[in-house]
Design a protein around this motif. Structure first.
Motif, mmCIF file in Angstrom:
data_model
loop_
_atom_site.group_PDB
_atom_site.id
_atom_site.type_symbol
_atom_site.label_atom_id
_atom_site.label_comp_id
_atom_site.label_asym_id
_atom_site.label_seq_id
_atom_site.Cartn_x
_atom_site.Cartn_y
_atom_site.Cartn_z
ATOM 1 N N PHE A 165 -0.066 15.398 76.961
ATOM 2 C CA PHE A 165 0.820 15.464 77.078
ATOM 3 C C PHE A 165 1.405 15.767 78.664
ATOM 4 C CE2 PHE A 165 0.759 17.891 73.534
ATOM 5 C CZ PHE A 165 1.119 16.670 71.757
ATOM 6 N N GLY A 166 0.300 15.144 79.424
ATOM 7 C CA GLY A 166 0.472 15.042 81.167
ATOM 8 C C GLY A 166 0.824 13.748 80.844
ATOM 9 N N ILE A 167 0.906 13.177 82.690
ATOM 10 C CA ILE A 167 0.969 11.752 83.091
ATOM 11 C C ILE A 167 0.175 11.365 83.713
ATOM 12 C CG2 ILE A 167 2.541 10.563 85.003
ATOM 13 C CD1 ILE A 167 4.152 12.441 83.463
ATOM 14 N N GLY A 168 -0.593 11.689 83.140
ATOM 15 C CA GLY A 168 -2.054 11.303 83.583
ATOM 16 C C GLY A 168 -2.874 10.257 84.538
ATOM 17 N N LEU A 169 -1.974 10.652 85.697
ATOM 18 C CA LEU A 169 -2.171 10.561 87.105
ATOM 19 C C LEU A 169 -4.187 10.913 87.775
ATOM 20 C CD1 LEU A 169 0.834 10.612 89.244
ATOM 21 C CD2 LEU A 169 0.323 8.415 88.364
ATOM 22 N N PRO A 170 -4.477 10.149 88.164
ATOM 23 C CA PRO A 170 -6.028 10.191 88.326
ATOM 24 C C PRO A 170 -5.888 11.554 89.315
ATOM 25 C CG PRO A 170 -5.262 7.783 88.626
ATOM 26 C CD PRO A 170 -4.363 8.697 89.129
ATOM 27 N N HIS A 171 -6.682 12.704 88.651
ATOM 28 C CA HIS A 171 -6.753 13.499 89.511
ATOM 29 C C HIS A 171 -8.044 13.724 90.659
ATOM 30 C CE1 HIS A 171 -7.594 18.030 90.308
ATOM 31 N NE2 HIS A 171 -6.711 18.499 90.144
ATOM 32 N N PRO A 172 -7.943 13.606 91.939
ATOM 33 C CA PRO A 172 -9.107 13.536 92.845
ATOM 34 C C PRO A 172 -9.984 14.490 92.731
ATOM 35 C CG PRO A 172 -6.994 13.432 93.912
ATOM 36 C CD PRO A 172 -5.800 13.759 92.307
ATOM 37 N N GLY A 173 -9.448 15.645 92.514
ATOM 38 C CA GLY A 173 -10.008 16.907 92.258
ATOM 39 C C GLY A 173 -10.995 16.971 91.553
ATOM 40 N N ILE A 174 -10.671 16.457 89.846
ATOM 41 C CA ILE A 174 -11.365 15.802 89.111
ATOM 42 C C ILE A 174 -12.331 14.853 88.787
ATOM 43 C CG2 ILE A 174 -11.569 15.616 86.578
ATOM 44 C CD1 ILE A 174 -9.144 17.703 86.073
ATOM 45 N N GLU A 175 -12.390 14.050 89.356
ATOM 46 C CA GLU A 175 -12.952 12.827 90.164
ATOM 47 C C GLU A 175 -14.181 12.610 90.824
ATOM 48 O OE1 GLU A 175 -12.533 9.814 88.113
ATOM 49 O OE2 GLU A 175 -10.953 10.686 86.868
ATOM 50 N N ALA A 176 -13.517 13.677 92.127
ATOM 51 C CA ALA A 176 -14.968 14.525 93.250
ATOM 52 C C ALA A 176 -16.349 14.779 91.977
ATOM 53 C CB ALA A 176 -14.270 14.669 94.112
ATOM 54 N N THR A 177 -15.491 15.768 91.511
ATOM 55 C CA THR A 177 -16.238 16.537 90.355
ATOM 56 C C THR A 177 -17.509 16.032 89.186
ATOM 57 O OG1 THR A 177 -14.785 18.452 90.615
ATOM 58 C CG2 THR A 177 -16.687 18.592 89.712
ATOM 59 N N VAL A 178 -16.717 15.288 89.021
ATOM 60 C CA VAL A 178 -17.524 14.036 87.708
ATOM 61 C C VAL A 178 -18.419 13.193 88.626
ATOM 62 C CG1 VAL A 178 -17.351 11.633 86.062
ATOM 63 C CG2 VAL A 178 -15.637 13.708 86.583
ATOM 64 N N ALA A 179 -18.273 12.939 89.710
ATOM 65 C CA ALA A 179 -18.948 11.701 90.545
ATOM 66 C C ALA A 179 -19.667 12.472 91.216
ATOM 67 C CB ALA A 179 -18.325 11.245 91.897
ATOM 68 N N SER A 180 -20.106 13.827 91.704
ATOM 69 C CA SER A 180 -21.471 14.582 91.883
ATOM 70 C C SER A 180 -21.950 14.812 90.913
ATOM 71 C CB SER A 180 -20.097 16.119 92.513
ATOM 72 O OG SER A 180 -19.351 15.503 93.687
ATOM 73 N N VAL A 181 -21.423 15.280 89.467
ATOM 74 C CA VAL A 181 -22.385 15.254 88.551
ATOM 75 C C VAL A 181 -22.935 14.442 88.007
ATOM 76 C CG1 VAL A 181 -22.353 15.812 86.425
ATOM 77 C CG2 VAL A 181 -20.846 17.318 87.600
ATOM 78 N N ASN A 182 -22.403 12.704 87.790
ATOM 79 C CA ASN A 182 -22.867 11.922 87.738
ATOM 80 C C ASN A 182 -24.286 11.473 89.034
ATOM 81 O OD1 ASN A 182 -21.747 10.954 85.830
ATOM 82 N ND2 ASN A 182 -19.888 10.153 86.863
ATOM 83 N N LEU A 183 -24.013 11.979 90.409
ATOM 84 C CA LEU A 183 -25.004 11.480 90.943
ATOM 85 C C LEU A 183 -26.229 12.282 91.023
ATOM 86 C CD1 LEU A 183 -25.726 10.379 94.411
ATOM 87 C CD2 LEU A 183 -24.949 12.739 94.838
ATOM 88 N N LEU A 184 -26.244 13.752 90.686
ATOM 89 C CA LEU A 184 -27.089 15.227 90.237
ATOM 90 C C LEU A 184 -27.724 14.518 88.799
ATOM 91 C CD1 LEU A 184 -28.605 17.309 90.388
ATOM 92 C CD2 LEU A 184 -26.675 18.531 89.540
ATOM 93 N N LEU A 185 -27.475 13.924 87.921
ATOM 94 C CA LEU A 185 -27.655 13.248 86.638
ATOM 95 C C LEU A 185 -28.380 12.673 86.767
ATOM 96 C CD1 LEU A 185 -25.033 13.691 84.369
ATOM 97 C CD2 LEU A 185 -27.081 15.101 84.546
ATOM 98 N N GLN A 186 -28.267 11.355 87.340
ATOM 99 C CA GLN A 186 -28.726 9.771 88.404
ATOM 100 C C GLN A 186 -29.949 9.640 88.902
ATOM 101 O OE1 GLN A 186 -26.047 7.493 89.460
ATOM 102 N NE2 GLN A 186 -24.811 7.736 87.145
ATOM 103 N N HIS A 187 -30.149 11.732 89.601
ATOM 104 C CA HIS A 187 -31.195 11.162 90.664
ATOM 105 C C HIS A 187 -32.053 12.167 91.636
ATOM 106 C CE1 HIS A 187 -29.870 7.682 93.346
ATOM 107 N NE2 HIS A 187 -28.368 8.031 93.298
ATOM 108 N N TYR A 188 -31.452 13.387 89.926
ATOM 109 C CA TYR A 188 -32.522 14.181 89.993
ATOM 110 C C TYR A 188 -33.760 14.649 89.960
ATOM 111 C CZ TYR A 188 -33.191 19.364 89.997
ATOM 112 O OH TYR A 188 -34.197 20.875 89.580
ATOM 113 N N GLU A 189 -34.506 15.630 90.131
ATOM 114 C CA GLU A 189 -35.847 14.718 89.890
ATOM 115 C C GLU A 189 -36.874 13.600 89.866
ATOM 116 O OE1 GLU A 189 -36.366 17.375 85.993
ATOM 117 O OE2 GLU A 189 -36.690 18.798 87.207
#
Length: 205
Positions: A165-189
């Motif tokens: 029940f929110g408006i659904g506008l992009p949340h930069p804080g969450i989007e940055a966190t998602v991008a950082s997690v994806n970076l870790l999953l793709q490149h770690y080890e």
């Protein structure tokens, strides 16, 4: 090596930074800004094909520079990048406001045009979660009018997903966190330089 493989350094796109620290009475430290030193004289040359060595400019540790569409500063300050995001968001909103786009297409453009343009490179931002969460609130306020939403709604609801029940506008804080997690999953080890750096950082931490 760059010149030998057919490339070349462009002095106007090159710079160097001296990173040094000064102690604080509290026991902490801060970056030393050499741009304020009157007696600072140093020249760093780079080789240019067919010419002699040419000097490059000195970039103070506090000065942000745009590289590959992202503003970064050696001291980690992301203020310039946040201001750039705000500028791009306001430009997009002004274009919609002056055009003849209906609300349905505005919502479609919000997902397909607005955020890919405004959020480009957000995964490399060093801003805090609070800074990212609040950096687009003024632009979102103006965007609500174009989307047919009551502007008096609390700011917390603007970036809540529509599923809760929110408006659904992009949340930069969450989007940055998602991008950082994806970076870790793709490149770690991985055996790449970035993968080794990530593994070393996490093991040391």
């Amino acid at each position: 090596l760059l010149i030998a493989t057919g490339g070349a350094l462009k002095p106007e796109k090159c710079s160097y930074t001296i990173i040094a620290y000064t102690g604080l009475p509290s026991g902490g430290w801060q970056y030393k800004d050499y741009s304020t030193e009157d007696n600072y004289t140093m020249t760093v040359p780079v080789p240019v094909p067919g010419e002699a060595l040419r000097p490059i400019t000195h970039a103070p540790v506090m000065r942000p520079q745009k590289t590959l569409g992202i503003y970064t500063a050696p001291n980690g300050d992301s203020t310039a990048q946040l201001e750039y995001m705000q500028k791009r968001a306001q430009t997009w909103i002004d274009q919609i406001r002056l055009g003849t786009v209906n609300r349905c297409l505005t919502w479609l453009g919000l997902a397909t045009k607005f955020w890919p343009k405004v959020g480009y490179g957000i995964g490399s931002s060093t801003a805090s979660f609070h800074q990212l969460s609040t950096c687009l609130q003024r632009q979102y306020y103006r965007l609500l009018l174009l989307c047919g939403v009551n502007v008096n709604i609390r700011s917390e609801f603007r970036q809540l997903p529509s599923g809760i029940f929110g408006i659904g506008l992009p949340h930069p804080g969450i989007e940055a966190t998602v991008a950082s997690v994806n970076l870790l999953l793709q490149h770690y080890e991985c055996s790449s330089l970035l993968g080794i750096e990530l593994q070393t950082s996490y093991e040391a931490w």
